[in-house]
Design an enzyme around this catalytic site. Structure first.
Site, short mmCIF file in Angstrom:
data_model
loop_
_atom_site.label_atom_id
_atom_site.label_comp_id
_atom_site.label_asym_id
_atom_site.label_seq_id
_atom_site.Cartn_x
_atom_site.Cartn_y
_atom_site.Cartn_z
N THR A 45 0.83 -1.20 0.00
CA THR A 45 0.00 0.00 0.00
C THR A 45 0.87 1.26 0.00
O THR A 45 0.76 2.12 -0.87
CB THR A 45 -0.92 -0.03 1.23
OG1 THR A 45 -1.50 -1.33 1.31
CG2 THR A 45 -2.03 1.01 1.12
N GLU A 66 9.69 -6.60 -3.87
CA GLU A 66 8.42 -7.18 -3.40
C GLU A 66 8.49 -8.71 -3.49
O GLU A 66 8.80 -9.26 -4.54
CB GLU A 66 7.24 -6.65 -4.22
CG GLU A 66 5.91 -7.35 -4.00
CD GLU A 66 5.44 -7.43 -2.55
OE1 GLU A 66 5.45 -6.40 -1.85
OE2 GLU A 66 5.08 -8.54 -2.10
N ALA A 67 8.15 -9.35 -2.39
CA ALA A 67 8.20 -10.82 -2.35
C ALA A 67 7.13 -11.44 -3.24
O ALA A 67 7.34 -12.52 -3.80
CB ALA A 67 8.04 -11.29 -0.91
N ASN A 130 -7.93 -6.25 0.71
CA ASN A 130 -8.75 -5.76 1.82
C ASN A 130 -10.22 -5.56 1.42
O ASN A 130 -10.62 -5.85 0.30
CB ASN A 130 -8.13 -4.49 2.44
CG ASN A 130 -8.17 -3.30 1.51
OD1 ASN A 130 -8.96 -3.24 0.58
ND2 ASN A 130 -7.30 -2.33 1.77
N PHE A 131 -11.02 -5.07 2.36
CA PHE A 131 -12.46 -4.89 2.11
C PHE A 131 -12.78 -3.48 1.63
O PHE A 131 -13.95 -3.09 1.59
CB PHE A 131 -13.27 -5.28 3.36
CG PHE A 131 -13.48 -6.78 3.46
CD1 PHE A 131 -12.41 -7.62 3.72
CD2 PHE A 131 -14.72 -7.35 3.24
CE1 PHE A 131 -12.57 -9.00 3.76
CE2 PHE A 131 -14.90 -8.72 3.30
CZ PHE A 131 -13.82 -9.56 3.55
N ALA A 133 -12.73 -0.44 2.59
CA ALA A 133 -13.26 0.70 3.34
C ALA A 133 -12.26 1.84 3.32
O ALA A 133 -11.05 1.64 3.46
CB ALA A 133 -13.54 0.29 4.79
N HIS A 534 -6.07 -4.58 11.01
CA HIS A 534 -5.63 -3.19 10.92
C HIS A 534 -4.37 -2.94 11.75
O HIS A 534 -4.17 -1.83 12.23
CB HIS A 534 -6.75 -2.24 11.36
CG HIS A 534 -7.94 -2.25 10.46
ND1 HIS A 534 -9.11 -1.59 10.76
CD2 HIS A 534 -8.14 -2.83 9.26
CE1 HIS A 534 -9.99 -1.78 9.78
NE2 HIS A 534 -9.43 -2.53 8.87
N PRO A 580 -8.16 2.22 7.75
CA PRO A 580 -6.83 2.80 7.98
C PRO A 580 -5.96 2.89 6.73
O PRO A 580 -4.97 3.62 6.70
CB PRO A 580 -6.19 1.85 9.00
CG PRO A 580 -6.92 0.56 8.84
CD PRO A 580 -8.33 0.95 8.46
N GLN A 581 -6.32 2.17 5.66
CA GLN A 581 -5.52 2.30 4.44
C GLN A 581 -5.45 3.76 3.99
O GLN A 581 -4.45 4.20 3.42
CB GLN A 581 -6.08 1.42 3.32
CG GLN A 581 -7.49 1.80 2.87
CD GLN A 581 -7.92 1.01 1.62
OE1 GLN A 581 -7.12 0.47 0.89
NE2 GLN A 581 -9.23 0.94 1.40
C1 FAD Z 1 -8.26 -9.08 4.89
C2 FAD Z 1 -7.98 -7.62 5.16
C3 FAD Z 1 -9.02 -6.70 5.11
C4 FAD Z 1 -8.77 -5.35 5.34
N1 FAD Z 1 -9.79 -4.45 5.17
C5 FAD Z 1 -9.51 -3.13 5.18
C6 FAD Z 1 -10.47 -2.16 4.79
O1 FAD Z 1 -11.60 -2.49 4.38
N2 FAD Z 1 -10.11 -0.85 4.81
C7 FAD Z 1 -8.87 -0.46 5.22
O2 FAD Z 1 -8.59 0.72 5.22
N3 FAD Z 1 -7.94 -1.34 5.61
C8 FAD Z 1 -8.22 -2.66 5.56
N4 FAD Z 1 -7.24 -3.57 5.87
C9 FAD Z 1 -5.95 -3.05 6.36
C10 FAD Z 1 -5.09 -2.39 5.28
O3 FAD Z 1 -5.28 -3.01 4.02
C11 FAD Z 1 -3.62 -2.44 5.73
O4 FAD Z 1 -3.50 -1.81 6.98
C12 FAD Z 1 -2.68 -1.73 4.75
O5 FAD Z 1 -2.93 -2.15 3.43
C13 FAD Z 1 -1.24 -1.97 5.14
O6 FAD Z 1 -0.38 -1.22 4.28
P1 FAD Z 1 1.19 -1.31 4.43
O7 FAD Z 1 1.75 -0.49 3.34
O8 FAD Z 1 1.59 -1.04 5.82
O9 FAD Z 1 1.55 -2.87 4.20
P2 FAD Z 1 1.14 -3.86 3.03
O10 FAD Z 1 0.14 -3.27 2.13
O11 FAD Z 1 0.81 -5.16 3.68
O12 FAD Z 1 2.48 -4.02 2.17
C14 FAD Z 1 3.64 -4.67 2.64
C15 FAD Z 1 4.29 -5.38 1.45
O13 FAD Z 1 5.62 -5.74 1.78
C16 FAD Z 1 5.90 -7.02 1.26
N5 FAD Z 1 7.00 -7.55 2.04
C17 FAD Z 1 7.04 -7.78 3.38
N6 FAD Z 1 8.25 -8.22 3.74
C18 FAD Z 1 9.00 -8.26 2.63
C19 FAD Z 1 10.36 -8.62 2.38
N7 FAD Z 1 11.19 -9.00 3.38
N8 FAD Z 1 10.82 -8.57 1.11
C20 FAD Z 1 10.01 -8.17 0.10
N9 FAD Z 1 8.72 -7.82 0.29
C21 FAD Z 1 8.23 -7.85 1.55
C22 FAD Z 1 4.58 -7.75 1.41
O14 FAD Z 1 4.52 -8.88 0.56
C23 FAD Z 1 3.57 -6.67 1.06
O15 FAD Z 1 3.27 -6.64 -0.31
C24 FAD Z 1 -7.47 -4.93 5.67
C25 FAD Z 1 -6.42 -5.85 5.73
C26 FAD Z 1 -6.66 -7.19 5.46
C27 FAD Z 1 -5.52 -8.15 5.52
#
Ligand code: FAD
Ligand code: NAG
Ligand code: NAG
Ligand code: NAG
Ligand code: NAG
Length: 599
Positions: A45, A66-67, A130-131, A133, A534, A580-581
């Site tokens: 994200t 990205e893994a 995610n869903f 929101a 979240h 929270p996204q």
């Molecule tokens: C099922 C589900 C439903 C949700 N519903 C909602 C919703 O409706 N609305 C909302 O706002 N939020 C929702 N969330 C939460 C929201 O999607 C997350 O909080 C947000 O996307 C996290 O963003 P981020 O950038 O921190 O991490 P992420 O988007 O998780 O990105 C991290 C990335 O890093 C990669 N990575 C990790 N370690 C390594 C490594 N060592 N080497 C290479 N790549 C690596 C991962 O593969 C991943 O692609 C939901 C989450 C889930 C799982």
């Protein structure tokens, strides 16, 4: 594991010549070490938002590690079709091509349960599963953020432009929604400046229209979309959806696909970041990576900065295995300490939910029939356009339901800003538990914590990123969380039994009316409490004087140079709101600007 197809998938589908352009020294061999201005770990994200913005400047080179890979290559249409979100969540729990398969440590607050801790392993990260929101924080919670990190650029007025920057808003389609499923929003807070589609699904859930009526009668009034800095009332939610296709919008669709042909942006998918490398002056110089396509580990060097956007679990894990974290924990695995930062991996907070399901006379949305598939694929309408949770309400628990709060709960909650909701009620148009009778209608509501007080940890078990860390979220260990969920549960039961709901509700299915005493309900919580995914704040942002702070207000990691964390991990706490996204996109936009102006 069926990961990667990095070059192949790019070369076949996209513009290969430009992807491997002259700016990149290893154009002929993607397994060879190479140098970039910025090396971003995590194409999720935040990571893809940053990659897009930083590579807007011609001549600035950016690598994304990205893994995972492109969602369609791994999960077919599950990521694109909104109504498949539930199936995709279930797949990501166990399938190591789509998710990380994390499990929590046994949870004392849940009678020792080991629960899934779902994280996507796909381009777009969790925004691809995610869903959808979408909501902004409240003014008071952002003031608390600004004060906590000692930087008034985080107040509502100052971050609103960054919330708006990514947004491409489209008003609801009144031709396809039920006339009584009319969402409202204040156009002063929408924008069409960015690449991230935000709109209402073409199809509103019938259950939402009843919950709207019932909650209004129960004293929780109608509100507009939660994008105005106010978080109170009931509303149809705005979601990250593309109204032109009906498909999900994610950081992948919004921030990566449109710019894959930039010659200064290079994607290393199917590639695991193993370690951040430092020189003798504690300056991050690059990242050691391994790829299923490459015979040996290689190094992606950063001339300017390494940025971790690996999410709430792996950003702290990567810091720790690289020598930044609590010194004692690192010493256990013979990791050379680069910076002793006791806060790394601490502070894990999440939104926990309790489900209730009723038998109702509302048909479960038909997402399987050929007619629905056809409506979706030919007219971008019908139940497949809706992930399910398109209606939510937020409030502080009303006085009549907080009479049994402990003194400590009352004091803890009183310390929150006045506009910070304690609880969310979120719809699901399905039965939550198995054992539902075919042909019977069911509808559900989740009671979700909005001011969680239970705090957990992420800890390493080795010096390798290949080993899953210990995730101990400590769910339902804080008395305030138990008190709020119990009160919210009772409030929702009373609401379901109200005359406003009588035309549709036919009796409680889950957990069932036989559970009446507080003790019985709390036993149910131990079985049914689960995360809404979240998780935040494991590399918390804070003031330089706070020894538990991991990063400063621009995401720079304390104690080292040229290294930032910018993602869900780097928030000082979990901001309120159902989505929270939205804050994560905002933070990435804000700090991309900071990086560009060398702050
Ligand atoms: C099922 C589900 C439903 C949700 N519903 C909602 C919703 O409706 N609305 C909302 O706002 N939020 C929702 N969330 C939460 C929201 O999607 C997350 O909080 C947000 O996307 C996290 O963003 P981020 O950038 O921190 O991490 P992420 O988007 O998780 O990105 C991290 C990335 O890093 C990669 N990575 C990790 N370690 C390594 C490594 N060592 N080497 C290479 N790549 C690596 C991962 O593969 C991943 O692609 C939901 C989450 C889930 C799982
Ligand atoms: C993961 O899911 C994909 C897509 O459904 C499937 O092709 C693959 O076989 C699954 N892998 C495992 C290990 O279950
Ligand atoms: C750490 O180093 C010590 C001394 O070399 C060794 O005995 C021990 O096994 C090492 N521990 C780990 C986890 O590698
Ligand atoms: C998604 O893909 C599956 C399997 O190919 C197919 O059966 C289903 O109809 C598709 N859904 C839509 C909405 O096209
Ligand atoms: C407070 O606790 C008592 C005793 O368990 C119970 O009867 C009562 O319903 C509770 N009140 C509320 C508002 O939860």
């Amino acid at each position: 594991m069926a990961l990667p197809r990095l070059i192949l998938s790019l070369a076949v589908c996209l513009a290969p010549a430009q992807v491997w352009a002259a700016a990149v020294s290893h154009a002929t061999d993607p397994c060879r070490s190479a140098s970039f201005d910025y090396v971003i770990v995590g194409g999720g994200t935040s990571g893809l938002t940053l990659a897009n913005r930083l590579s807007e400047t011609p001549g600035v080179t950016v690598a994304i590690i990205e893994a995972g890979t492109f969602p369609e290559n791994v999960v077919g249409n599950l990521s694109a079709v909104p109504a498949y979100a539930g199936r995709l969540e279930a797949l990501a729990e166990t399938n190591l091509s789509a998710g990380w398969g994390f499990r929590t440590a046994p949870q004392p607050g849940l009678g020792g349960t080991v629960a899934p801790f779902v994280r996507a392993k796909l381009l777009g990260g969790c925004s691809s599963i995610n869903f959808a929101a979408y909501s902004r924080a409240s003014k008071g919670s952002l003031q608390k953020f600004a004060d906590a990190v000692g930087d008034q650029s985080y107040t509502w007025d100052n971050v609103l432009p960054y919330y708006k920057k990514s947004m491409l808003f489209t008003p609801p389609n009144s031709a396809t929604r039920f006339p009584n499923a009319t969402p409202s929003y204040d156009p002063a807070y929408t924008a069409r400046r960015g690449p991230l589609d935000v709109t209402y699904p073409a199809y509103g859930e019938a259950w939402g229209t009843w919950v709207a009526r019932g909650l209004t009668a129960a004293g929780l009034p109608r509100a507009g979309a939660f994008i105005t800095g106010t978080l109170n009332g009931n509303t149809f939610q705005v979601l990250t959806l593309n109204p032109r296709t009906g498909h999900r919008a994610s950081s992948d669709t919004a921030f990566l696909r449109p710019v894959l042909s930039r010659n200064n942006l290079v994607l290393f998918d199917g590639t695991l970041a193993e370690r951040v490398l430092f020189d003798s002056s504690k300056t991050a110089t690059g990242v050691s990576v391994s790829s299923t396509k490459c015979p040996a580990a290689f190094t992606l060097s950063a001339r300017k900065e390494v940025i971790l956007s690996a999410g709430v679990i792996q950003s702290p894990q990567l810091l720790m295995v690289s020598g930044v974290g609590p010194a004692a924990a690192l010493a256990q695995y013979n990791i050379t300490v680069v910076a002793d930062r006791p806060g790394v991996g601490q502070g894990l907070v999440d939104h926990i939910l309790i489900p209730l399901t009723w038998k109702t006379n509302l048909a479960i949305p038909d997402t399987a029939s050929p007619a629905s598939v056809n409506a979706f694929n030919t007219a971008e309408t019908g139940p497949l356009t809706n992930p399910g949770g398109d209606f939510a309400a937020l409030e502080k628990i009303p006085a009549a339901f907080r009479t049994n709060f402990s003194a400590s709960t009352t004091a803890t909650l009183a310390a929150l800003p006045a506009d910070w909701p304690e609880v969310e009620y979120l719809i699901s148009p399905f039965a939550v538990s198995p054992g539902a009778t075919p042909g019977q209608g069911y509808s559900s509501l989740f009671v979700v914590l909005q001011a969680p007080q239970s705090v957990g940890t992420v800890g390493i078990v080795s010096a390798s990123m290949a080993d899953a860390p210990v995730i101990n979220p400590n769910w339902l260990t804080a008395q305030a969380d138990i008190d709020v969920l119990l009160a919210g549960f009772k409030r929702i039961r009373a609401f379901a039994a109200s005359s406003a709901m009588a035309p549709v509700v036919q009796g409680e299915f889950l957990p069932g009316a036989q559970l009446q005493t507080d003790a019985q309900i709390l036993e149910y919580f131990k079985l049914a409490a689960t995360s809404i995914h979240h998780g935040h704040a494991t590399c918390k942002m804070g003031k330089a004087s706070d020894p538990s702070a991991v990063v400063g207000p621009t995401g720079k990691v304390y104690g080292v140079k040229n290294l930032r964390v910018i993602d869900s991990a780097s928030f000082p706490f979990l901001l309120p709101g159902p989505g929270p996204q939205t804050h994560i996109y905002m933070l990435a936009e804000k700090l991309a600007d900071a990086i560009k102006s060398r702050n």
